[in-house]
Design a protein around this motif. Structure first.
Motif, mmCIF file in Angstrom:
data_model
loop_
_atom_site.group_PDB
_atom_site.id
_atom_site.type_symbol
_atom_site.label_atom_id
_atom_site.label_comp_id
_atom_site.label_asym_id
_atom_site.label_seq_id
_atom_site.Cartn_x
_atom_site.Cartn_y
_atom_site.Cartn_z
ATOM 1 N N VAL A 114 0.875 -1.270 -0.156
ATOM 2 C CA VAL A 114 0.032 0.054 0.376
ATOM 3 C C VAL A 114 0.592 0.904 -0.315
ATOM 4 N N HIS A 115 0.152 2.436 -0.842
ATOM 5 C CA HIS A 115 1.777 3.074 -1.162
ATOM 6 C C HIS A 115 0.922 4.671 -1.248
ATOM 7 N N SER A 116 0.914 5.776 -0.327
ATOM 8 C CA SER A 116 0.477 6.460 0.331
ATOM 9 C C SER A 116 1.096 7.668 -0.286
ATOM 10 N N HIS A 117 0.955 8.545 -1.545
ATOM 11 C CA HIS A 117 0.571 9.677 -2.127
ATOM 12 C C HIS A 117 0.879 11.162 -1.618
ATOM 13 N N SER A 118 -0.491 11.348 -0.726
ATOM 14 C CA SER A 118 -1.446 12.876 -0.810
ATOM 15 C C SER A 118 -1.108 12.702 0.958
ATOM 16 N N THR A 119 -1.475 13.893 1.360
ATOM 17 C CA THR A 119 -1.697 14.323 2.894
ATOM 18 C C THR A 119 -2.979 14.219 3.168
ATOM 19 N N ASN A 120 -3.631 14.293 1.938
ATOM 20 C CA ASN A 120 -5.403 14.222 2.986
ATOM 21 C C ASN A 120 -6.393 13.865 1.494
ATOM 22 N N SER A 121 -7.528 13.220 1.690
ATOM 23 C CA SER A 121 -8.222 12.492 0.560
ATOM 24 C C SER A 121 -9.145 13.222 -0.134
ATOM 25 N N GLY A 122 -9.038 14.512 0.524
ATOM 26 C CA GLY A 122 -10.512 15.430 -0.861
ATOM 27 C C GLY A 122 -11.569 16.035 -0.287
ATOM 28 N N ARG A 123 -11.954 14.777 0.524
ATOM 29 C CA ARG A 123 -13.295 15.141 0.548
ATOM 30 C C ARG A 123 -14.086 15.504 2.123
ATOM 31 N N LYS A 124 -14.922 15.849 1.690
ATOM 32 C CA LYS A 124 -15.315 16.662 3.373
ATOM 33 C C LYS A 124 -15.561 15.499 4.361
ATOM 34 N N SER A 125 -15.774 16.590 5.404
ATOM 35 C CA SER A 125 -15.946 15.290 6.032
ATOM 36 C C SER A 125 -17.040 15.047 6.490
ATOM 37 N N SER A 126 -17.767 14.201 7.296
ATOM 38 C CA SER A 126 -19.589 13.907 7.938
ATOM 39 C C SER A 126 -19.345 12.096 8.236
ATOM 40 N N TYR A 286 -3.284 20.828 -1.120
ATOM 41 C CA TYR A 286 -2.709 20.204 -0.015
ATOM 42 C C TYR A 286 -1.615 19.486 -1.202
ATOM 43 N N GLU A 287 -1.092 18.163 -1.172
ATOM 44 C CA GLU A 287 -0.037 17.674 -1.717
ATOM 45 C C GLU A 287 0.977 16.510 -0.859
ATOM 46 N N GLY A 288 1.586 15.642 -1.600
ATOM 47 C CA GLY A 288 2.314 14.919 -1.100
ATOM 48 C C GLY A 288 3.572 15.504 -1.160
ATOM 49 N N ILE A 289 4.185 14.899 -1.829
ATOM 50 C CA ILE A 289 5.433 15.417 -2.780
ATOM 51 C C ILE A 289 5.072 15.178 -4.015
ATOM 52 N N PRO A 290 4.960 16.309 -4.414
ATOM 53 C CA PRO A 290 5.119 16.191 -6.202
ATOM 54 C C PRO A 290 6.537 16.586 -6.643
ATOM 55 N N LEU A 291 6.128 15.582 -7.743
ATOM 56 C CA LEU A 291 7.024 15.689 -8.821
ATOM 57 C C LEU A 291 7.531 15.703 -9.066
ATOM 58 N N THR A 292 6.937 17.019 -9.940
ATOM 59 C CA THR A 292 7.364 18.562 -10.434
ATOM 60 C C THR A 292 7.907 19.284 -9.818
ATOM 61 N N LEU A 293 7.890 19.314 -8.905
ATOM 62 C CA LEU A 293 8.696 20.000 -8.132
ATOM 63 C C LEU A 293 10.068 19.931 -8.067
ATOM 64 N N ILE A 294 10.028 18.601 -7.960
ATOM 65 C CA ILE A 294 11.360 17.678 -8.027
ATOM 66 C C ILE A 294 11.676 18.272 -9.103
ATOM 67 N N GLU A 295 11.100 17.972 -9.845
ATOM 68 C CA GLU A 295 11.606 18.053 -11.652
ATOM 69 C C GLU A 295 12.097 19.561 -11.688
ATOM 70 N N ALA A 296 11.604 20.023 -11.442
ATOM 71 C CA ALA A 296 11.741 22.099 -12.019
ATOM 72 C C ALA A 296 12.745 21.821 -10.791
ATOM 73 N N GLN A 297 13.394 21.757 -10.018
ATOM 74 C CA GLN A 297 14.621 22.205 -8.822
ATOM 75 C C GLN A 297 15.753 21.810 -9.869
ATOM 76 N N ALA A 298 15.417 20.358 -10.746
ATOM 77 C CA ALA A 298 16.755 20.112 -11.227
ATOM 78 C C ALA A 298 16.875 20.420 -12.299
ATOM 79 N N ASN A 299 15.879 21.687 -12.967
ATOM 80 C CA ASN A 299 15.702 22.012 -13.948
ATOM 81 C C ASN A 299 16.412 23.187 -13.669
#
Length: 376
Positions: A114-126, A286-299
């Motif tokens: 099981v792999h967690s890629h995010s810090t939030n489900s984006g769903r409203k609490s109920s 919200y985000e986990g570790i966005p791949l785009t930000l790693i790519e942007a720093q490499a750039n």
């Protein structure tokens, strides 16, 4: 041959999807082969053609609903029974992993990852939502043989602080093909500039990601509306597709920003597009570790990002600038000062930063091959 079933929504370009495709392209497919189980109502996705060309099969089942909960479990069971046996199952669908891991164990799959890629489900609490989350986490903890997260915050969210402290969660960062983003063909960059009428005097801001609410493109449009008061040479490019495309285009038209905001659609050459930009925006809710930000720093690209994003994404190259979303004026003041980009870090510095922060793709491939090959 180790046979692994990857579980996703639709295989469209996104952080988790990009991560597993980087793995798939670089692993030894004579030793490990994937199939993809996609929980989606869509009949086609961005990566489908490449997945099939790499030798995998794609199986689609409808999205789960409350009234068809048990039918959804039966769909998963039928796929596993019909197209298996699978040595491992790798589940990327956050809380939905509770259901899948339960069915996988019933189907006697030995390795349930099981792999967690995010810090939030984006769903409203109920009440029902909270109950679902509680049951899902229990099922994951009971059935998962390996727990992986892209970062500490993502691990805490899905697996809990106790499992993180006990070392039961493997932090596997979203690694990239470094050279692809560090060295880019200038001819291709010039081609994009010409196609999109980017002049040498333009200050270009980019935002890369699916056009969905969590990426907060509305915030970026409000920003550009304010910023053009100070600089009429600004251009904002939204790179990606998504269900908010029409709404966002309408907002741009209503705000008379068509000469400042551009929609490129999906682009497969993100390494080249990053060189068009003078800075990158990521005002995500919200985000986990966005791949785009790693790519942007490499750039070597400056990035202005929401403080809701896991701070461990910063590689220490002085390129990530965290700002609270409710500090709108701070965003404006920072972006007002953007000029034509200048290199801050050498190629060697960026390569070392990626390596030292464990964004080494070879390491990720080796770790997953080892996990997939475990004997139950």
């Amino acid at each position: 041959m180790i046979k692994v079933l990857q579980v996703f929504g639709a295989m469209n370009c996104g952080g988790a999807e990009n991560m597993i495709m980087n793995i798939y392209r670089n692993l030894d497919r004579n030793k490990v082969q994937f199939d993809f189980l996609c929980c989606t109502n869509d009949m086609i996705a961005d990566y489908d053609e490449e997945i099939l060309n790499l030798g995998a099969k794609i199986y689609r089942i409808p999205l789960p609903t409350f009234l068809k909960f048990f039918s959804h479990m039966n769909y998963i069971k039928k796929i596993i029974k019909k197209y298996g046996p699978y040595d491992a199952i790798h589940i990327h669908t956050l809380l939905h992993a509770g259901i899948v891991s339960y069915v996988a164990k019933k189907c006697k799959i030995k390795n349930i990852v099981v792999h967690s890629h995010s810090t939030n489900s984006g769903r409203k609490s109920s009440f029902y939502r909270n109950l679902y989350e509680k049951i899902s986490r229990r099922l994951i903890k009971k059935n998962a043989t390996s727990m992986i997260a892209c970062g500490k915050d993502a691990g805490n969210y899905l697996f809990g602080n106790k499992n993180m402290k006990n070392g039961k969660v493997l932090i596997l960062k979203n690694a990239i093909e470094a050279d692809k983003f560090i060295s880019v063909d200038n001819k291709q960059i010039d081609k994009i500039r010409k196609e999109w009428h980017v002049n040498s005097t333009d200050i270009v801001i980019g935002q890369i990601g699916r056009l969905v609410s969590v990426k907060n493109h509305v915030f970026s449009i409000k920003l550009i509306k304010e910023l053009i008061k100070y600089n009429d040479n600004l251009k904002l490019f939204f790179v990606g597709n998504g269900n908010l495309m029409d709404d966002l285009k309408q907002m741009v038209e209503d705000e008379n920003l068509k000469n400042y905001v551009y929609f490129t659609g999906l682009q497969n050459n993100i390494n080249e597009w990053l060189n068009i930009f003078d800075c990158l925006l990521m005002p995500s809710l919200y985000e986990g570790i966005p791949l785009t930000l790693i790519e942007a720093q490499a750039n070597d690209l400056d990035c202005f990002v929401s403080s809701n994003i896991d701070h461990s994404v910063d590689l220490g190259l002085n390129l990530i600038h965290f700002i609270e979303l409710d500090h709108f004026n701070e965003w404006v003041n920072n972006l007002k000062q953007i000029k034509k980009r200048k290199r801050k870090n050498s190629n060697l510095q960026r390569k070392e930063a990626l390596k030292n922060n464990n964004y080494d793709l070879k390491y990720n491939v080796e770790m997953l091959e080892k996990i997939y090959g475990k004997k139950g």
